[in-house]
Design an enzyme around this catalytic site. Structure first.
Site, short mmCIF file in Angstrom:
data_model
loop_
_atom_site.label_atom_id
_atom_site.label_comp_id
_atom_site.label_asym_id
_atom_site.label_seq_id
_atom_site.Cartn_x
_atom_site.Cartn_y
_atom_site.Cartn_z
N LYS A 116 32.43 31.63 59.28
CA LYS A 116 32.50 31.81 57.82
C LYS A 116 32.03 30.54 57.11
CE LYS A 116 36.06 35.33 58.23
NZ LYS A 116 37.41 35.81 58.14
N GLN A 154 43.30 34.08 57.25
CA GLN A 154 42.75 34.65 58.49
C GLN A 154 43.87 35.36 59.26
OE1 GLN A 154 39.50 34.64 59.23
NE2 GLN A 154 39.88 35.81 61.09
N ASP A 164 38.71 39.36 50.71
CA ASP A 164 38.88 40.21 51.89
C ASP A 164 39.20 41.64 51.49
OD1 ASP A 164 38.46 39.28 54.48
OD2 ASP A 164 40.39 38.23 54.59
N1 GUN Z 1 40.81 39.07 61.31
C1 GUN Z 1 39.93 39.97 61.82
N2 GUN Z 1 39.10 40.42 60.86
C2 GUN Z 1 39.47 39.81 59.72
C3 GUN Z 1 38.98 39.87 58.38
O1 GUN Z 1 38.04 40.59 58.04
N3 GUN Z 1 39.64 39.07 57.49
C4 GUN Z 1 40.68 38.28 57.84
N4 GUN Z 1 41.27 37.54 56.88
N5 GUN Z 1 41.16 38.20 59.07
C5 GUN Z 1 40.55 38.96 60.01
#
Ligand code: GUN
Length: 295
Positions: free
Chosen positions: A53, A97, A120
């Site tokens: 990211k 996350q 998200d």
């Molecule tokens: N863990 C797995 N996929 C994601 C996602 O799209 N966003 C977040 N915050 N955590 C994740």
């Protein structure tokens, strides 16, 4: 028939180059989109995702910052940090996350993220917006990426039979809602579905996000179907594999996404898009408050 293998990296490059122009337009107004990522503990997969990211942000010209906490952090410490980030004008997107250590309640923390910064799309407000077809909510990044792939490949959605295998809050459920909003006929299957094949065989578009390597084999797929594999599984020999038996299914499908190199690169790309959109909305709101529309 041999399927067209969809190159997720190429689609991601295309989408990023489009959005880079929007970042440049914001920068001309002295706004740099900013993303804050909160990571708790040292889950190795989460660390890789967060690194990707940050890298993607740098590539497209976004500011990003990572807020790291020990696995035993108290919930109040995280809540205080989320509230600070909500108030920080240099940050337009905030994400926590997942997964989180067991003592933390994801819903409680996700509910603290300001709706305008929930890039998200996991806050209940944004989830509810998706349910009622509100089009100014942030769609969750993975299903948003799948939708963008279908669009890029000119695959029609209206009236198509779509089968989604996997009913998670992050992928399966929002995916189904997004395609319903585009007038597809959507069925959701999951790990307890009896005789999965009787559903998958009807799919014009089959989207698989079950976390089960090799779950979908050629006899389960209609000839000419579009097959989108969202699974990312680490095999005992260290290789990555999706949920679809790629080699057999590619001989029957019209389009198929590989793992890796299919949906994966799109997830992080759509996070960038949501963050830039959040920065655009914030800039528009600030401009409006400086120049209010006369009554
Ligand atoms: N863990 C797995 N996929 C994601 C996602 O799209 N966003 C977040 N915050 N955590 C994740």
């Amino acid at each position: 028939m041999t399927a067209k293998i969809i190159d997720g990296n190429a689609v991601a490059r295309h989408v990023r180059s489009e959005w880079k122009k929007r970042v440049e337009a914001l920068k001309a107004k002295r706004v740099t989109p900013g993303l804050a990522v909160i990571i708790v503990g040292d889950n190795p997969a989460s660390r890789v995702y967060v690194r990707n990211k940050v890298k993607a942000c740098a590539e497209v010209g976004l500011h990003s910052e990572v807020h790291e906490f020990a696995a035993d952090v108290a919930p109040d410490i995280l809540i205080r940090r989320i509230r600070e980030l909500n108030q920080n004008p240099a940050i337009h997107g905030v994400l926590v996350q997942l997964p989180l250590p067991a003592h933390l309640e994801p819903r409680r923390l996700l509910g603290e993220i300001s709706v305008e910064k929930d890039v998200d799309g996991f806050h209940l407000y944004n989830v509810g917006g998706l349910v009622v077809g509100e089009n100014n909510v942030f769609p969750p990044c993975t299903p948003y990426g799948v939708q963008r792939i279908l669009e890029y490949e000119n695959i029609p959605i209206e009236g198509q039979n779509v089968v989604v295998v996997g009913a998670s809050n992050i992928v399966g459920k929002p995916m189904a809602l997004m395609l319903m909003a585009k007038d597809a006929t959507v069925s959701i299957c999951h790990i307890k579905t009896r005789d999965l094949a009787q559903y998958t065989i009807l799919a014009d578009i089959l989207i698989v996000a079950a976390g089960c390597p090799g779950l979908i084999t050629a006899p389960m797929v209609k000839r000419g179907a579009v097959v989108i594999d969202v699974g990312i599984n680490r095999l005992p020999d260290g290789r990555l594999a999706g949920d679809v038996d790629f080699e057999s299914v590619r001989k029957k499908a019209s389009h198929i996404t590989p793992v890796p190199g299919g949906v994966g690169p799109m997830t992080v790309t759509m996070l960038i898009c949501n963050t830039v959109a959040a920065a655009e909305r914030s800039a528009a709101k600030n401009a409006e408050s400086r120049n209010p529309v006369p009554a």
